[in-house]
Design an enzyme around this catalytic site. Structure first.
Site, short mmCIF file in Angstrom:
data_model
loop_
_atom_site.label_atom_id
_atom_site.label_comp_id
_atom_site.label_asym_id
_atom_site.label_seq_id
_atom_site.Cartn_x
_atom_site.Cartn_y
_atom_site.Cartn_z
N LYS A 95 0.81 -1.23 0.00
CA LYS A 95 0.00 0.00 0.00
C LYS A 95 0.84 1.28 0.00
CE LYS A 95 -4.31 -1.68 0.31
NZ LYS A 95 -4.29 -2.92 1.04
N GLU A 117 -9.87 5.89 3.06
CA GLU A 117 -10.66 4.78 3.58
C GLU A 117 -9.70 3.63 3.85
OE1 GLU A 117 -9.98 5.07 0.43
OE2 GLU A 117 -9.34 3.02 0.02
N SER A 383 1.70 -9.80 -1.02
CA SER A 383 1.30 -8.40 -0.85
C SER A 383 1.51 -7.84 0.54
CB SER A 383 -0.18 -8.25 -1.25
OG SER A 383 -1.00 -9.13 -0.50
C1 LIG Z 1 -5.19 -4.00 1.10
C2 LIG Z 1 -4.53 -5.29 0.87
C3 LIG Z 1 -4.91 -6.14 -0.18
C4 LIG Z 1 -6.09 -5.89 -1.07
O1 LIG Z 1 -6.07 -4.70 -1.77
P1 LIG Z 1 -5.69 -4.64 -3.30
O2 LIG Z 1 -5.95 -3.23 -3.69
O3 LIG Z 1 -6.56 -5.61 -4.01
O4 LIG Z 1 -4.26 -5.00 -3.41
C5 LIG Z 1 -4.19 -7.29 -0.39
N1 LIG Z 1 -3.15 -7.63 0.40
C6 LIG Z 1 -2.78 -6.86 1.45
C7 LIG Z 1 -1.63 -7.29 2.29
C8 LIG Z 1 -3.45 -5.66 1.71
O5 LIG Z 1 -3.06 -4.91 2.75
#
Ligand SMILES: *Cc1c(COP(=O)(O)O)cnc(C)c1O
Length: 397
Positions: A95, A117, A383
């Site tokens: 993020k 948000e 992610s």
């Molecule tokens: C916020 C988040 C997501 C989902 O959001 P995307 O915009 O689809 O990437 C996925 N993995 C993690 C670790 C997150 O914090």
């Protein structure tokens, strides 16, 4: 003038990816969104902006993130699996690539106040972090249910000096927090920049966020070249809430036909259980939060409340870029259930010594649904890290 989509990754002049996208906004926000639309590309292209963005990605976020060959996970699947380690970014997820970019855009636009948000709280933390870095006021809207299930991130936002405002309507999750943030923006449009945390919202947000996150696939290309001799993998895999980490992982591979694009949604209790967030499986075209995309809705257009164990995937929509990847069949869309994700979070922890976020665990779980050849090279976007999910994981220890 509407032009045809020149590629999967770049929208038309009016922000359309195929039939999805656009900017469906109330009149009160027209000035803000139009200002951003007319300026974002020039701002992002400015040499001074680029230099500061890249410097912060290096010295503050900790980029490039490693590309790690996960040997024991690879052995299980009989193929080669690399993990792109976005979990090692400052604040623990991808993020921050976007919030670093958008706080610099906000400064160029002369905005004095930031709203955002958040679902899992990762975007809220990443926004509160860059606001502290730049000394800017920060207000984060978060569903009441998510405030309960992601308590450590709420504490982090407060520690960083942000105000966290609970969203108490609907399912009290990400959709409702987004509604509150948009409402707050309408009430105070002039000084405020809204940092949207995914590739959703009115044009130009999906494109701007995708460009900021595209550093993930940009790095992956040269890292793969070093490790395998080729810049192109056989598959790229990522979980999809709104779709920002997936957009970053897919970006520089979308227009390479040999690379299979695999997006993994949250199946919840099962796609047909009535408790799911698998938007492409369940959705139809509709408008939510300023753009036309696929949306979980009833026949008369009421949004269906989503369900996922992971707050970051608990969203009834999907970014327009992904809706187009689905519609055109360029992307393969899978889903993993709550239980499968939990199991995969424990599996990755014990196979590789990496505790993933619950969101990411859905992507890992989907590997079980895919046939791989030993010569395949699979890149999975890790992610985020799982620290924020320990309260959930502890119930299963
Ligand atoms: C916020 C988040 C997501 C989902 O959001 P995307 O915009 O689809 O990437 C996925 N993995 C993690 C670790 C997150 O914090």
């Amino acid at each position: 003038m509407t032009t045809t989509t020149p590629s999967f990754k770049t929208p038309s002049t009016h922000g359309y990816y195929g039939q999805f996208g656009g900017a469906y906004i109330p009149e009160m926000l027209h000035r803000n969104v139009e200002e951003l639309r007319s300026r974002y590309l020039a701002i992002m292209d400015d040499p001074g902006f680029k230099e500061e963005f890249e410097q912060l990605l290096t010295d503050y976020v900790g980029r490039p993130t490693p590309l790690f060959l996960a040997e024991r996970l690879s052995a299980k699947h009989g193929t080669q699996i690399y993990l792109k380690r976005e979990d090692l970014c400052h604040t623990g997820a991808h993020k921050i690539n976007n919030t670093v970019g958008q706080i610099l855009v906000a400064a160029k636009l002369g905005k004095k106040r930031i709203i955002a948000e958040t679902g899992a709280g990762q975007h809220g933390v990443a926004t509160a972090t860059v606001c502290a870095l730049k000394g800017v006021e920060c207000v984060v809207y978060m569903g009441e249910k998510d405030i309960d299930r992601q308590a450590p991130n709420v504490a982090r936002m407060k520690m960083l000096g942000a105000t966290v405002v609970p969203a108490t309507s609907g399912s009290r999750t990400l959709k409702d927090a987004t509604n509150e943030a948009i409402r707050a923006w309408i009430n105070d449009p002039h000084d405020t920049h809204y940092i949207i945390g995914s590739v959703v919202g009115p044009h130009p947000y999906p494109d701007m966020v995708a460009r900021f996150q595209s550093v993930i696939s940009q790095e992956t290309r040269w890292q793969l070249k070093q490790k395998t001799g080729s810049e192109l993998p056989s598959h790229v895999v990522a979980c999809v809430g709104g779709g920002s980490n997936a957009a970053g992982m897919f970006y520089h591979f979308m227009d390479e036909p040999s690379v299979k694009i695999v997006a993994v949604e949250a199946g919840g209790h099962g796609v047909n259980s009535g408790m799911s967030a698998a938007t492409t499986a369940l959705g139809t075209p509709g408008i939510l939060h300023g753009s036309k995309s696929l949306l979980m809705q009833t026949a008369d257009g009421q949004v269906v409340e989503p369900h996922s164990i992971s707050a970051g995937l608990d969203y009834p929509g999907i970014g327009p870029m992904h809706a187009n990847l689905h519609q055109t069949r360029r992307g393969i869309f899978l889903s993993a259930t709550d239980d499968e994700a939990l199991e995969s979070a424990f599996e990755l922890s014990r196979l590789e010594g990496i505790i993933p976020a619950l969101e990411t665990a859905h992507a890992i779980a989907a590997l079980n649904q895919m046939p791989f050849a030993p010569t395949d090279v699979v890149v999975l976007n890790l992610s985020g890290r799982g620290d924020k999910d320990l309260a959930t994981y502890m119930n299963y220890l």
